[in-house]
Design an enzyme around this catalytic site. Structure first.
Site, PDB file in Angstrom:
ATOM      1  N   THR A  70       0.839  -1.200   0.000  1.00 50.69           N
ATOM      2  CA  THR A  70       0.000   0.000   0.000  1.00 50.69           C
ATOM      3  C   THR A  70       0.875   1.251   0.000  1.00 50.69           C
ATOM      4  O   THR A  70       0.680   2.164  -0.809  1.00 50.69           O
ATOM      5  CB  THR A  70      -0.937  -0.012   1.230  1.00 50.69           C
ATOM      6  OG1 THR A  70      -1.832  -1.117   1.089  1.00 50.69           O
ATOM      7  CG2 THR A  70      -1.733   1.280   1.358  1.00 50.69           C
ATOM      8  N   GLN A 178       0.871  -9.519  -6.463  1.00 53.91           N
ATOM      9  CA  GLN A 178       0.397 -10.899  -6.625  1.00 53.91           C
ATOM     10  C   GLN A 178       1.303 -11.696  -7.569  1.00 53.91           C
ATOM     11  O   GLN A 178       0.998 -12.856  -7.880  1.00 53.91           O
ATOM     12  CB  GLN A 178      -1.050 -10.918  -7.153  1.00 53.91           C
ATOM     13  CG  GLN A 178      -2.073 -10.369  -6.172  1.00 53.91           C
ATOM     14  CD  GLN A 178      -2.236 -11.233  -4.922  1.00 53.91           C
ATOM     15  OE1 GLN A 178      -1.800 -12.389  -4.859  1.00 53.91           O
ATOM     16  NE2 GLN A 178      -2.853 -10.676  -3.889  1.00 53.91           N
ATOM     17  N   HIS A 198       4.390 -10.460   2.559  1.00 54.54           N
ATOM     18  CA  HIS A 198       3.405 -11.241   3.329  1.00 54.54           C
ATOM     19  C   HIS A 198       2.491 -12.048   2.403  1.00 54.54           C
ATOM     20  O   HIS A 198       1.682 -12.849   2.861  1.00 54.54           O
ATOM     21  CB  HIS A 198       2.592 -10.354   4.277  1.00 54.54           C
ATOM     22  CG  HIS A 198       1.628  -9.419   3.611  1.00 54.54           C
ATOM     23  ND1 HIS A 198       0.314  -9.764   3.371  1.00 54.54           N
ATOM     24  CD2 HIS A 198       1.773  -8.169   3.142  1.00 54.54           C
ATOM     25  CE1 HIS A 198      -0.301  -8.738   2.788  1.00 54.54           C
ATOM     26  NE2 HIS A 198       0.562  -7.754   2.640  1.00 54.54           N
ATOM     27  N   THR A 234      14.078   5.639  11.029  1.00 56.49           N
ATOM     28  CA  THR A 234      15.042   4.571  11.305  1.00 56.49           C
ATOM     29  C   THR A 234      14.740   3.366  10.411  1.00 56.49           C
ATOM     30  O   THR A 234      13.617   2.853  10.429  1.00 56.49           O
ATOM     31  CB  THR A 234      14.927   4.138  12.787  1.00 56.49           C
ATOM     32  OG1 THR A 234      15.077   5.301  13.605  1.00 56.49           O
ATOM     33  CG2 THR A 234      15.985   3.111  13.145  1.00 56.49           C
ATOM     34  N   CYS A 320      -9.111  -5.664   1.095  1.00 57.20           N
ATOM     35  CA  CYS A 320      -9.126  -4.209   1.375  1.00 57.20           C
ATOM     36  C   CYS A 320     -10.233  -3.468   0.631  1.00 57.20           C
ATOM     37  O   CYS A 320     -10.298  -2.239   0.696  1.00 57.20           O
ATOM     38  CB  CYS A 320      -7.789  -3.585   0.997  1.00 57.20           C
ATOM     39  SG  CYS A 320      -6.413  -4.328   1.837  1.00 57.20           S
TER      40      CYS A 320
HETATM   41  N1  PLP Z   1      -1.627  -4.687  -4.307  1.00 59.96           N
HETATM   42  C1  PLP Z   1      -2.180  -5.894  -4.475  1.00 59.96           C
HETATM   43  C2  PLP Z   1      -2.346  -6.436  -5.867  1.00 59.96           C
HETATM   44  C3  PLP Z   1      -2.599  -6.652  -3.372  1.00 59.96           C
HETATM   45  O1  PLP Z   1      -3.151  -7.851  -3.543  1.00 59.96           O
HETATM   46  C4  PLP Z   1      -2.421  -6.096  -2.056  1.00 59.96           C
HETATM   47  C5  PLP Z   1      -2.889  -6.838  -0.856  1.00 59.96           C
HETATM   48  O2  PLP Z   1      -3.970  -7.322  -0.770  1.00 59.96           O
HETATM   49  C6  PLP Z   1      -1.850  -4.827  -1.941  1.00 59.96           C
HETATM   50  C7  PLP Z   1      -1.449  -4.157  -3.081  1.00 59.96           C
HETATM   51  C8  PLP Z   1      -1.653  -4.169  -0.588  1.00 59.96           C
HETATM   52  O3  PLP Z   1      -0.651  -4.822   0.106  1.00 59.96           O
HETATM   53  P1  PLP Z   1      -0.313  -4.483   1.647  1.00 59.96           P
HETATM   54  O4  PLP Z   1      -1.351  -5.177   2.442  1.00 59.96           O
HETATM   55  O5  PLP Z   1       1.054  -5.047   1.839  1.00 59.96           O
HETATM   56  O6  PLP Z   1      -0.333  -3.028   1.817  1.00 59.96           O
END
Ligand code: PLP
Length: 376
Positions: A70, A178, A198, A234, A320
């Site tokens: 993000t 992805q 993650h 940091t 999200c």
């Molecule tokens: N972009 C894509 C294609 C994602 O699938 C995700 C997570 O679901 C993100 C961005 C956001 O990742 P993060 O949770 O590490 O901010």
């Protein structure tokens, strides 16, 4: 519980956790400090950055550690738009962006930028002819996902680059969250690439933006120079170490992991295609770990709930996104609002077992009968 939501979050690899703890214990100094312990931490940070860059096949100077994909998407999209604002205010994006990319673009739209969304073909890929038509002298940014999180479509990044290159003021940002750690990925066509470990066994709270090293973008955090001007504060050394620890097995074992997931995906899809009211929304060229489908007349949220009651975790849209609205990505490929409302996603990992897929198919059959009143 059967977890089939690996595209939302992947369980952390125990070796990654161990490495995080070991680095936290061994390097208490601030990598920005000039004393012995600071220099030791700084040296380790440089070693980790070099190693991550090598695993990705990029220049170490192009690696920026962030708090997640993000933040990386926000930094790239807003940072490019702000640094090129004297060249133009036109952005091209897609309906299959993750919320962190689409919301960054919307924010810029609110600041006066003009935004066009590329239509998708039935195969889920962006329409290249339309891209050619939309690109103009004042286009400063094209942003696309390498693989979208809902359908798993692989976008033609190299072809997009060729078109973007005709416009010297235009940059290409690719959200590869992805893709990295799952499929081979070439960084060279993009100006900036975001991802987060993650999704493949790393820790939450860290991510990476790979930025072409000679590209200057406007920092989005202000607070002085750190290991990079793009991430004041940091440096999170142990989190950077966890990125390296997750990335190495993901890259080195990619072929074997993909073969395993592809075999499970085949079994899963064959099992689901028997049902007359099931529609597979993921295109045939989608990545093996993402399968999007709909059951005619059954809302995606309902399916998620009944499966959850039976101990199975799947997802509706991406974790999200806004609840209760039809999937923008599925609507973009199917042009069918009801189908978009019925869609949901199964996502797999090398940790998924054949027994889990068999059990899922048994539970799915019971849910299908219960919700459609049909027996297959
Ligand atoms: N972009 C894509 C294609 C994602 O699938 C995700 C997570 O679901 C993100 C961005 C956001 O990742 P993060 O949770 O590490 O901010």
């Amino acid at each position: 519980m059967i977890y089939l939501d690996y595209a939302a979050n992947h369980p952390v690899d125990p070796a990654v956790l161990e490495r995080f703890c070991a680095v936290e214990r061994s390097f208490p100094g601030n990598p920005n400090s000039r004393h012995t312990m600071g220099r030791a931490a700084c040296g380790e940070m440089e070693r980790i950055t070099d190693s991550v860059a090598e695993l990705l096949g990029v220049d170490p100077k192009s690696v920026i550690f962030t708090s997640g994909a993000t933040e990386a998407n926000n930094l790239a999209i807003k940072g490019i738009a702000r640094s090129t604002r004297h060249c133009g205010r036109h952005i091209i994006s897609t309906p299959v962006e993750h919320a962190s990319a689409s919301a960054s673009v919307t924010w810029l739209q609110e600041q006066g930028y003009e935004v066009d969304l590329l239509p998708l073909g039935r195969d889920g890929r962006v329409d290249l002819e339309e891209l050619e038509y939309l690109l103009r002298k004042d286009t400063v940014l094209v942003t696309v996902p390498a693989v979208d999180s809902e359908l798993g479509t692989v976008q033609p990044v190299a072809e997009i680059r060729k078109l973007v290159s005709r416009f010297p003021n235009c940059h290409l940002h690719v959200d590869a969250t992805q893709a990295i750690g799952r499929i081979p990925f070439d960084f060279s066509p993009a100006d900036t690439v975001s991802f987060a470990p993650h999704k493949f066994g790393g820790l939450n709270g860290c991510g990476v933006l790979v930025k072409r090293k000679d590209l200057v973008i406007e920092p989005q955090l202000h607070g002085g120079e750190s290991t990079t001007i793009y991430r004041s504060g940091t440096p999170a050394l142990a989190l950077a170490a966890s990125v390296e620890a997750a990335l190495r097995p993901a890259v080195e074992q990619m072929e074997a992991r993909t073969a395993h997931v592809t075999a499970l995906r085949r079994k899963l899809q064959q099992g689901l295609e028997k049902y007359p009211n099931v529609r597979i929304n993921s295109p045939s060229g989608a990545v093996p770990h993402i399968l999007n489908l709909s059951i005619k007349g059954v809302k995606g949220g309902t399916m998620q709930q009944v499966l959850d009651e039976r101990g199975i975790c799947v997802s509706v849209k991406s974790a999200c996104s806004v609840e209760g609205t039809p999937s923008r990505a599925v609507f973009a490929v199917s042009r069918d609002r009801n189908n978009a409302r019925s869609s949901w996603r199964i996502s797999l990992s090398h940790l998924t077992t054949e027994q889990e897929i068999e059990e899922f198919l048994r539970q799915f059959d019971a849910c299908y009968q219960e919700l459609t009143g049909e027996q297959v």
